[in-house]
Design an enzyme around this catalytic site. Structure first.
Site, mmCIF file in Angstrom:
data_model
loop_
_atom_site.group_PDB
_atom_site.id
_atom_site.type_symbol
_atom_site.label_atom_id
_atom_site.label_comp_id
_atom_site.label_asym_id
_atom_site.label_seq_id
_atom_site.Cartn_x
_atom_site.Cartn_y
_atom_site.Cartn_z
ATOM 1 C CD1 TRP A 103 -1.970 -2.235 1.982
ATOM 2 C CD2 TRP A 103 -2.872 -1.475 0.078
ATOM 3 N NE1 TRP A 103 -2.915 -3.141 1.561
ATOM 4 C CE2 TRP A 103 -3.483 -2.705 0.410
ATOM 5 C CE3 TRP A 103 -3.277 -0.815 -1.078
ATOM 6 C CZ2 TRP A 103 -4.471 -3.285 -0.385
ATOM 7 C CZ3 TRP A 103 -4.259 -1.387 -1.869
ATOM 8 C CH2 TRP A 103 -4.846 -2.600 -1.525
ATOM 9 C CG ASP A 173 -3.128 4.035 4.393
ATOM 10 O OD1 ASP A 173 -4.161 3.857 5.057
ATOM 11 O OD2 ASP A 173 -2.844 3.354 3.383
ATOM 12 C CE LYS A 197 -8.068 -2.350 5.085
ATOM 13 N NZ LYS A 197 -8.127 -3.613 4.397
#
Ligand SMILES: Cc1ncc(COP(=O)(O)O)c(C=O)c1O
Length: 363
Positions: A103, A173, A197
């Site tokens: 990511w 992030d 999540k």
């Protein structure tokens, strides 16, 4: 729940039961209005109130100061890989990025479209098994970008790095560890996180941005990609993902009912320690991740020897109603995502399965 299935998926991930029950009611008749929330205008009072309530809850749970704006956006964390540099980095400026996995690499790749990118640290050469500590930051970098929890590799920052440039700021992030532990929001200029999540379902992305950074970059930005647009319209510039925000609000209520973020953090530490202790003890399994950098959210583990069959262990777990334990293809092995909503009983059930499997393979 009868026949309880424990879902260790990395995201979308398991949701707390009270959230799912609330979903059922809201989908049919929202707050006794006689209308499904799915069919309600985002301009209606109940929906405007819902957004205010959700934002208010987040502000108090994370202790977010007044000089930050909370935005509920779409496009996933992936769109933030572009929106962050598009809104914050001028073409002639540099931003530092730490590359701790797939990511972060994507975030780096997108940032190249908007300015200079300097990779201040990377664990790529070690298959992302650790968090780089001694960062080589540029003194003039506008911001330092980190991924606080690396969902695929199972690493997590346990100490947040400081930005070298005194006028710079930190961008994080936090898609896979937001709301799992207390954070000091003032350490960050911008935080973003996809909801699916620890916060709710897919479809809504949270951005927490310090006021003075809105409008920082001097380029023409498409209206929908400009933080200023969403900040000035309380995330209602266009039709927002109302039902997803409702589920975030219910998740936040559930976190409050547990005792807030500190209580949640304690639970998470306890669950993760139990599982890592078993990985250490069990003769069949080992963790590929550096001891001090192990994630409390995504616990990756592999077989010690090569003779054992991963699919056989996955089937063994599935027979015991333990699902979605397959590791990401770039790591192999297993990954147990034990986000906030995974109860301790789920971790216990997994540990029992690991122990039973070990017994079956005793030589
Ligand atoms: C840390 C992290 N960042 C970004 C993403 C991408 O999120 P999205 O699918 O919401 O774009 C993910 C997805 O799993 C993630 O785990």
């Amino acid at each position: 729940m009868d026949n309880q299935v424990y879902n260790f998926s990395a995201g979308p991930a398991c949701l707390a039961e009270p959230v799912l029950i609330a979903v059922k009611n809201a989908a049919i008749d929202y707050n006794d209005t006689g209308i499904s929330l799915l069919a309600m205008s985002h301009r209606s009072k109940p929906v405007v109130d819902l957004f205010d309530e959700t934002t208010g809850r987040l502000v108090s749970l994370l202790n977010i100061p007044d000089n930050y704006r909370i935005l509920w956006l779409q496009g996933g964390a992936s769109l933030q890989f572009s929106m962050v540099p598009m809104n914050l980095l001028n073409e002639n400026e540099t931003a530092d990025y730490v590359n701790t996995g797939a990511w972060s690499s994507k975030a780096v790749q997108e940032a190249h479209n908007f300015g200079s990118v300097h990779v201040a640290g990377s664990s790529e050469s070690d298959n992302y098994t650790f968090i780089p500590k001694n960062l080589n930051q540029k003194s003039h970098s506008v911001y330092l970008h980190i991924t606080t929890n690396n969902t695929i590799y199972g690493t997590q920052y346990h100490v947040i790095p400081k930005v070298k440039n005194q006028d710079g700021f930190l961008v994080a992030d936090m898609s896979s560890d937001i709301l799992s532990m207390p954070i000091d929001v003032t350490e960050f200029g911008l935080i973003y996180a996809g909801a699916q999540k620890n916060m709710g379902p897919a479809g809504v992305t949270l951005v927490v941005i310090r006021d003075d950074l809105i409008g920082r970059a001097e380029r023409q930005i498409p209206t929908m990609l400009d933080y200023a647009t969403h900040a000035s319209k309380q995330s209602m510039f266009n039709t927002p993902p109302v039902f997803a925000v409702f589920m975030v609000n219910e998740t936040l209520k559930w976190i409050e009912s547990i005792g807030g973020i500190n209580a949640m953090a304690k639970r998470n530490q306890f669950k993760a320690k139990k599982l890592y202790d078993e990985i250490e003890r069990n003769s069949l399994f080992t963790s590929p991740v550096n001891l001090g950098d192990r994630s409390l959210m995504n616990v990756t583990f592999v077989f010690v020897g090569e003779e054992l069959n991963e699919n056989e262990f996955l089937s063994f777990c599935a027979e015991r109603n333990l699902v979605s334990l397959k590791g990401h293809r770039s790591v192999g092995g297993f990954r147990a995502s034990i986000y906030n909503a995974m109860p301790e009983s789920g971790v216990d059930a997994l540990i029992s399965a690991m122990q039973a499997y070990e017994q079956n393979h005793q030589t």
